[in-house]
Design a protein around this motif. Structure first.
Motif, PDB file in Angstrom:
ATOM      1  N   THR A   1      -7.697  -8.445   6.856  1.00 38.13           N
ATOM      2  CA  THR A   1      -6.344  -7.900   6.898  1.00 38.13           C
ATOM      3  C   THR A   1      -6.133  -6.876   5.788  1.00 38.13           C
ATOM      4  O   THR A   1      -5.563  -5.804   6.006  1.00 38.13           O
ATOM      5  CB  THR A   1      -5.307  -9.025   6.777  1.00 38.13           C
ATOM      6  N   ALA A   2      -6.600  -7.201   4.582  1.00 38.51           N
ATOM      7  CA  ALA A   2      -6.458  -6.275   3.457  1.00 38.51           C
ATOM      8  C   ALA A   2      -7.140  -4.945   3.758  1.00 38.51           C
ATOM      9  O   ALA A   2      -6.581  -3.864   3.508  1.00 38.51           O
ATOM     10  CB  ALA A   2      -7.028  -6.895   2.190  1.00 38.51           C
ATOM     11  N   LYS A   3      -8.337  -5.012   4.325  1.00 36.51           N
ATOM     12  CA  LYS A   3      -9.063  -3.779   4.653  1.00 36.51           C
ATOM     13  C   LYS A   3      -8.318  -2.975   5.711  1.00 36.51           C
ATOM     14  O   LYS A   3      -8.227  -1.747   5.617  1.00 36.51           O
ATOM     15  CB  LYS A   3     -10.469  -4.134   5.131  1.00 36.51           C
ATOM     16  N   ALA A   4      -7.772  -3.659   6.724  1.00 37.00           N
ATOM     17  CA  ALA A   4      -7.033  -2.965   7.781  1.00 37.00           C
ATOM     18  C   ALA A   4      -5.775  -2.297   7.241  1.00 37.00           C
ATOM     19  O   ALA A   4      -5.290  -1.310   7.816  1.00 37.00           O
ATOM     20  CB  ALA A   4      -6.671  -3.949   8.893  1.00 37.00           C
ATOM     21  N   CYS A   5      -5.231  -2.823   6.144  1.00 35.07           N
ATOM     22  CA  CYS A   5      -4.013  -2.257   5.551  1.00 35.07           C
ATOM     23  C   CYS A   5      -4.310  -1.147   4.548  1.00 35.07           C
ATOM     24  O   CYS A   5      -3.379  -0.592   3.952  1.00 35.07           O
ATOM     25  CB  CYS A   5      -3.207  -3.367   4.872  1.00 35.07           C
ATOM     26  N   GLY A   6      -5.578  -0.821   4.348  1.00 38.68           N
ATOM     27  CA  GLY A   6      -5.948   0.268   3.460  1.00 38.68           C
ATOM     28  C   GLY A   6      -6.646  -0.145   2.187  1.00 38.68           C
ATOM     29  O   GLY A   6      -7.206   0.700   1.479  1.00 38.68           O
ATOM     30  N   PHE A   7      -6.640  -1.431   1.870  1.00 41.48           N
ATOM     31  CA  PHE A   7      -7.316  -1.931   0.663  1.00 41.48           C
ATOM     32  C   PHE A   7      -8.764  -2.247   1.046  1.00 41.48           C
ATOM     33  O   PHE A   7      -9.104  -3.377   1.422  1.00 41.48           O
ATOM     34  CB  PHE A   7      -6.598  -3.166   0.127  1.00 41.48           C
ATOM     35  N   LEU A   8      -9.635  -1.270   0.938  1.00 43.83           N
ATOM     36  CA  LEU A   8     -10.920  -1.293   1.625  1.00 43.83           C
ATOM     37  C   LEU A   8     -11.971  -2.191   0.990  1.00 43.83           C
ATOM     38  O   LEU A   8     -12.952  -2.535   1.643  1.00 43.83           O
ATOM     39  CB  LEU A   8     -11.459   0.144   1.725  1.00 43.83           C
ATOM     40  N   ASP A   9     -11.789  -2.562  -0.268  1.00 43.92           N
ATOM     41  CA  ASP A   9     -12.794  -3.399  -0.942  1.00 43.92           C
ATOM     42  C   ASP A   9     -12.092  -4.426  -1.826  1.00 43.92           C
ATOM     43  O   ASP A   9     -11.986  -4.257  -3.034  1.00 43.92           O
ATOM     44  CB  ASP A   9     -13.729  -2.519  -1.775  1.00 43.92           C
ATOM     45  N   PRO A  10     -11.573  -5.528  -1.233  1.00 36.99           N
ATOM     46  CA  PRO A  10     -10.900  -6.557  -2.042  1.00 36.99           C
ATOM     47  C   PRO A  10     -11.860  -7.153  -3.069  1.00 36.99           C
ATOM     48  O   PRO A  10     -12.996  -7.498  -2.740  1.00 36.99           O
ATOM     49  CB  PRO A  10     -10.488  -7.615  -1.003  1.00 36.99           C
ATOM     50  N   ARG A  11     -11.397  -7.266  -4.290  1.00 41.49           N
ATOM     51  CA  ARG A  11     -12.232  -7.815  -5.356  1.00 41.49           C
ATOM     52  C   ARG A  11     -11.625  -9.116  -5.889  1.00 41.49           C
ATOM     53  O   ARG A  11     -10.495  -9.140  -6.368  1.00 41.49           O
ATOM     54  CB  ARG A  11     -12.378  -6.804  -6.493  1.00 41.49           C
ATOM     55  N   LEU A  12     -12.398 -10.189  -5.798  1.00 43.42           N
ATOM     56  CA  LEU A  12     -11.984 -11.485  -6.327  1.00 43.42           C
ATOM     57  C   LEU A  12     -12.165 -11.488  -7.838  1.00 43.42           C
ATOM     58  O   LEU A  12     -13.260 -11.228  -8.346  1.00 43.42           O
ATOM     59  CB  LEU A  12     -12.817 -12.600  -5.695  1.00 43.42           C
ATOM     60  N   VAL A  13     -11.106 -11.786  -8.576  1.00 44.92           N
ATOM     61  CA  VAL A  13     -11.149 -11.819 -10.034  1.00 44.92           C
ATOM     62  C   VAL A  13     -11.518 -13.214 -10.531  1.00 44.92           C
ATOM     63  O   VAL A  13     -12.387 -13.385 -11.378  1.00 44.92           O
ATOM     64  CB  VAL A  13      -9.798 -11.377 -10.630  1.00 44.92           C
TER      65      VAL A  13
ATOM     66  N   TYR B   1       0.835  -1.204   0.000  1.00 52.62           N
ATOM     67  CA  TYR B   1       0.000   0.000   0.000  1.00 52.62           C
ATOM     68  C   TYR B   1       0.872   1.258   0.000  1.00 52.62           C
ATOM     69  O   TYR B   1       0.596   2.225  -0.714  1.00 52.62           O
ATOM     70  CB  TYR B   1      -0.913  -0.016   1.222  1.00 52.62           C
ATOM     71  N   ARG B   2       1.940   1.234   0.768  1.00 50.40           N
ATOM     72  CA  ARG B   2       2.839   2.386   0.847  1.00 50.40           C
ATOM     73  C   ARG B   2       3.482   2.699  -0.498  1.00 50.40           C
ATOM     74  O   ARG B   2       3.638   3.866  -0.880  1.00 50.40           O
ATOM     75  CB  ARG B   2       3.928   2.115   1.897  1.00 50.40           C
ATOM     76  N   LEU B   3       3.852   1.667  -1.242  1.00 54.27           N
ATOM     77  CA  LEU B   3       4.574   1.854  -2.495  1.00 54.27           C
ATOM     78  C   LEU B   3       3.679   2.243  -3.664  1.00 54.27           C
ATOM     79  O   LEU B   3       4.133   2.885  -4.614  1.00 54.27           O
ATOM     80  CB  LEU B   3       5.340   0.581  -2.845  1.00 54.27           C
ATOM     81  N   LEU B   4       2.400   1.864  -3.617  1.00 55.96           N
ATOM     82  CA  LEU B   4       1.504   2.161  -4.729  1.00 55.96           C
ATOM     83  C   LEU B   4       1.200   3.648  -4.831  1.00 55.96           C
ATOM     84  O   LEU B   4       1.050   4.351  -3.835  1.00 55.96           O
ATOM     85  CB  LEU B   4       0.187   1.400  -4.567  1.00 55.96           C
TER      86      LEU B   4
ATOM     87  N   SER C   1      -6.830 -21.627  -5.340  1.00 56.52           N
ATOM     88  CA  SER C   1      -5.998 -20.575  -5.923  1.00 56.52           C
ATOM     89  C   SER C   1      -6.950 -19.452  -6.315  1.00 56.52           C
ATOM     90  O   SER C   1      -8.041 -19.697  -6.844  1.00 56.52           O
ATOM     91  CB  SER C   1      -5.237 -21.091  -7.144  1.00 56.52           C
ATOM     92  N   ALA C   2      -6.569 -18.229  -6.024  1.00 56.86           N
ATOM     93  CA  ALA C   2      -7.461 -17.104  -6.299  1.00 56.86           C
ATOM     94  C   ALA C   2      -6.647 -15.874  -6.683  1.00 56.86           C
ATOM     95  O   ALA C   2      -5.543 -15.662  -6.183  1.00 56.86           O
ATOM     96  CB  ALA C   2      -8.321 -16.789  -5.072  1.00 56.86           C
ATOM     97  N   THR C   3      -7.214 -15.092  -7.586  1.00 56.85           N
ATOM     98  CA  THR C   3      -6.618 -13.831  -8.007  1.00 56.85           C
ATOM     99  C   THR C   3      -7.482 -12.692  -7.495  1.00 56.85           C
ATOM    100  O   THR C   3      -8.699 -12.708  -7.667  1.00 56.85           O
ATOM    101  CB  THR C   3      -6.512 -13.753  -9.540  1.00 56.85           C
ATOM    102  N   TYR C   4      -6.847 -11.713  -6.866  1.00 60.55           N
ATOM    103  CA  TYR C   4      -7.551 -10.558  -6.305  1.00 60.55           C
ATOM    104  C   TYR C   4      -7.020  -9.261  -6.899  1.00 60.55           C
ATOM    105  O   TYR C   4      -5.857  -9.164  -7.299  1.00 60.55           O
ATOM    106  CB  TYR C   4      -7.344 -10.492  -4.786  1.00 60.55           C
ATOM    107  N   ARG C   5      -7.892  -8.262  -6.916  1.00 62.17           N
ATOM    108  CA  ARG C   5      -7.514  -6.877  -7.159  1.00 62.17           C
ATOM    109  C   ARG C   5      -7.675  -6.103  -5.853  1.00 62.17           C
ATOM    110  O   ARG C   5      -8.720  -6.184  -5.201  1.00 62.17           O
ATOM    111  CB  ARG C   5      -8.428  -6.203  -8.174  1.00 62.17           C
ATOM    112  N   LEU C   6      -6.642  -5.348  -5.481  1.00 60.25           N
ATOM    113  CA  LEU C   6      -6.713  -4.447  -4.342  1.00 60.25           C
ATOM    114  C   LEU C   6      -6.321  -3.055  -4.841  1.00 60.25           C
ATOM    115  O   LEU C   6      -5.219  -2.883  -5.364  1.00 60.25           O
ATOM    116  CB  LEU C   6      -5.758  -4.880  -3.229  1.00 60.25           C
TER     117      LEU C   6
END
Length: 348
Positions: free
Chosen positions: A210-222, A163-166, A245-250
């Motif tokens: 965890t993703a939401k707590a790190c700033g990625f507020l709406d994880p999307r399963l691809v 999140y910091r680097l994006l 196995s799963a692919t996500y967009r954050l």
């Protein structure tokens, strides 16, 4: 476990056939546009590939891409062809042996793709400590990762670093292994199951939180697929735990809301992304046909309007009126559990 992972991927595994399960082997067929790119990648790089998905996000020409856990470099080199000579790909891995293979073929791929200068570089480092590398904050357009975060002990810190680097509006697009429950401690310490990307798997609900707590507020399963374990001894150890196995967009979009809210908005996809001329798939529940008015929630609107995808859509509506919860973004359970016992998904 970190030293065990280094040993497993640096010494024990010499080629993908050495894996004892199919968790870290991509079974899906690549799209047609990607096949000639993959065919151009050096055979030694192919031989040391361990991934559970295709991490090739759309519309990345000219962008800066960071690959977390880049291994021998297959994904980096495929992405380097797609970002073009004006783009950049940075691979990070902690295993010296894997990095040696990746670095040995930089000029080979530069020539294959017809570039005057290489657009790929590789850094040695741990994903939990990306702050120790020379990568500025808010400098990366897209972060990818392929079946590696499950090998990290502090997964939350990896997501925090990402999140910091994006850049604002940037995206983390990654594949990994997930479980339908939390892994028992005894299994989590099994070096073979850990190295095979199973016993370090995130329980999917813990990942979302965890993703939401790190700033990625709406994880999307691809996309997702059940993983089968063909090794009888390892399958017996795992018992009734189901793996996927799963692919996500954050997305790094701090304005996203905790739930999908309805503001009466819609979008029209123009069909102008080269990889998806007839429709655009944002995630498992959003397949947008070219030219069709498509109602969306406020979060989906922002994922298209406040990111690199904006030029490819027309936007209808505003934020003036709120109509409650939007009911078009899928169900609470992310994976297709009805097919969990089937043959779909992952095999080398």
């Amino acid at each position: 476990m970190r030293e065990d992972v280094k040993t497993y991927y640096g010494e024990t595994l010499q080629k993908s056939e050495d894996l004892q399960t199919n968790a870290c082997c991509t079974g899906e067929m690549p799209p047609e546009y990607l096949k000639p790119i993959l065919a151009a990648i050096h055979p030694e790089v192919h031989a040391r590939y361990y991934g559970c998905g295709l991490i090739v996000p759309e519309h990345i020409n000219g962008t800066t891409v960071l690959d977390l856990g880049s291994g021998a470099g297959l994904d980096c080199y495929a992405l380097s062809a797609l970002v073009g000579e004006q783009g950049r790909v940075i691979g990070v891995d902690m295993t010296e042996q894997q990095l040696a293979v990746a670095r040995a073929h930089i000029d080979y791929h530069r020539e294959k793709f017809g570039f005057k200068k290489a657009n790929v570089s590789f850094l040695q480092g741990e994903l939990e400590h990306l702050d120790k590398l020379d990568i500025p904050d808010n400098s990366i357009d897209v972060i990818v990762s392929n079946c590696v975060i499950n090998l990290c002990e502090d997964k939350a810190r990896v997501l925090q670093q990402a999140y910091r680097l994006l850049k604002p509006g940037g995206e983390m697009y990654f594949s990994d292994v997930y479980a339908d429950r939390r892994i028992p401690t005894a299994l989590a310490k099994d070096p073979v199951l850990y190295g095979e990307c199973l016993s370090g798997a995130f329980y999917w609900n813990d990942f979302h939180n965890t993703a939401k707590a790190c700033g990625f507020l709406d994880p999307r399963l691809v996309k997702d697929a059940p993983i089968t374990i063909e090794n009888p001894a390892l399958k017996n150890k795992c018992g009734n735990i189901r793996f996927f196995s799963a692919t996500y967009r954050l997305f790094k979009l701090p304005e996203l809301e905790p739930f999908c809210e309805d503001y009466g908005q819609a979008v029209i996809y123009k069909g102008t992304i080269a990889e998806q001329p007839h429709s655009f798939s944002l995630d498992k529940h959003h397949h947008l046909p070219t030219g069709k008015v498509f109602p969306v929630c406020g979060n989906t609107w922002r994922m298209l309007a406040d990111t690199r995808f904006k030029p490819h859509f027309e936007f209808i509506g505003n934020w003036d009126t709120h109509y409650g919860i939007f009911d078009g973004c899928g169900t609470a359970l992310p994976y297709d559990t009805q097919t969990a016992g089937g043959e779909a998904g992952a095999c080398c």
